[in-house]
Design an enzyme around this catalytic site. Sequence first.
Site, PDB file in Angstrom:
ATOM      1  N   GLN A 123       0.846  -1.201   0.000  1.00  0.00           N
ATOM      2  CA  GLN A 123       0.000   0.000   0.000  1.00  0.00           C
ATOM      3  C   GLN A 123       0.874   1.240   0.000  1.00  0.00           C
ATOM      4  O   GLN A 123       1.560   1.518   0.984  1.00  0.00           O
ATOM      5  CB  GLN A 123      -0.915  -0.023   1.228  1.00  0.00           C
ATOM      6  N   GLY A 124       0.880   2.005  -1.080  1.00  0.00           N
ATOM      7  CA  GLY A 124       1.680   3.219  -1.200  1.00  0.00           C
ATOM      8  C   GLY A 124       0.856   4.462  -0.951  1.00  0.00           C
ATOM      9  O   GLY A 124       0.503   5.181  -1.900  1.00  0.00           O
ATOM     10  N   SER A 126       1.172   6.601   2.572  1.00  0.00           N
ATOM     11  CA  SER A 126       1.881   7.564   3.419  1.00  0.00           C
ATOM     12  C   SER A 126       3.180   8.050   2.778  1.00  0.00           C
ATOM     13  O   SER A 126       3.868   7.300   2.081  1.00  0.00           O
ATOM     14  CB  SER A 126       2.192   6.946   4.780  1.00  0.00           C
ATOM     15  N   GLU A 241      -9.741  -1.865   5.328  1.00  0.00           N
ATOM     16  CA  GLU A 241      -8.649  -2.198   6.238  1.00  0.00           C
ATOM     17  C   GLU A 241      -9.130  -2.204   7.679  1.00  0.00           C
ATOM     18  O   GLU A 241      -8.877  -3.151   8.431  1.00  0.00           O
ATOM     19  CB  GLU A 241      -7.515  -1.195   6.068  1.00  0.00           C
ATOM     20  N   GLU A 361      -5.057   9.695  16.696  1.00  0.00           N
ATOM     21  CA  GLU A 361      -5.572  11.066  16.644  1.00  0.00           C
ATOM     22  C   GLU A 361      -6.546  11.246  15.474  1.00  0.00           C
ATOM     23  O   GLU A 361      -7.616  11.859  15.618  1.00  0.00           O
ATOM     24  CB  GLU A 361      -4.417  12.059  16.523  1.00  0.00           C
TER      25      GLU A 361
END
Length: 378
Positions: A123-124, A126, A241, A361
């Site tokens: 998974q690209g 971040s 996810e 957060e």
Amino acid sequence: MDLTLSPNEASFRDDLRAWVEENHPGEEPEGDEAAFTFRREWQRKLHDARYAGLSWPEEFGGRGATLIEQAIFGEEMARAKAPSTANVLGLVMGGPVVIAHGTEEQKKRYLEPILSAEEIWCQGFSEPDAGSDLASLKTRAVKSNGEWVVTGQKVWTTYAHEAKWCMLVARTDADAPKHKGLTYFLLDMEQDAVQVRPLRQITGESEFNEIFMEEARIPDENVVGGVGNGWTVAITTLMHERAGLGAGSAIAVKIALGELIELAKERGVADDPVVRQKIAQLYMESETLRLNAWRGLTQIMKTGIPGPEGSLPKWQWAETNQRLTELAVDILGEEGPLKDSDWTYRFLRSRANSIEGGTTEILKNIIAERVLGLPRLR
């Protein structure tokens, strides 16, 4: 919300439990590469029994299982302490996204190799300056002669060093608002323009990586969901996810809590009032996690798609698991920092729980705004 299993669900659970007992491969070998090969072989065995991609439609290689059956599967795998699958990102996110947003050609091309673990996915999303604020990403994709040329950097990319395909979100329109100018691609990792560098964690493992792309090439047919619709497709990925974490994580915490109680007995602190109070609090939190996971499944059954409710069990699991492992290390006392202690490993690994899969957060903001309907602060 009815937590009683139907006769069909109970039968599915019993059949699955018997199959896992007969086919459990044992403990993972040591070493990153050996462990990954072990998980790959385990996934192939699951696929042969049609347990990989359990809830995928039958026409795409799954069983068309209900969400309750998928939750039962997660619980039974956790209860049996079965190894993870090698292609967990492909099964939980990649496949469902291709099924939801992909073309017929993409479905025919990508789904079966995901199930069999022939092609591993990563998974690209971040980047160094775009983690929680994903829409501020800077990786650029420019159209050129019928393909896309991609330059940029991704970070915290799980199993990138093993992956054939990367679910890549890149900016394709610099002039559009940041949530509108993104496109979702499938990037072939096996090209010279893509470099993968491992990130060694505090545990000594290197499951996370950095990806550097310098004019990497992506054919136009590898766009998923249409140019400029990357944010919508990315949200689908993240919702799948988080929706997949709840039930299995709740059982895993319950099992770990039982092991913690045994540790307290072994160390002679089971009657300590402070330890007992902390264990009781962890039990209540684990039960709340279980009920919220099932409540989230109930909501998905109503809408047909994962929603923001999946953020709640993920947040609860992260904090509960961290507190649980902290208490275990406290009970171990001077033995807590020992490198070869299983509890020390769990404690160190749990540090990532409140970051991976969405930071705590950000999850709190999602729950406040999209579940509770509270006003935004900005």
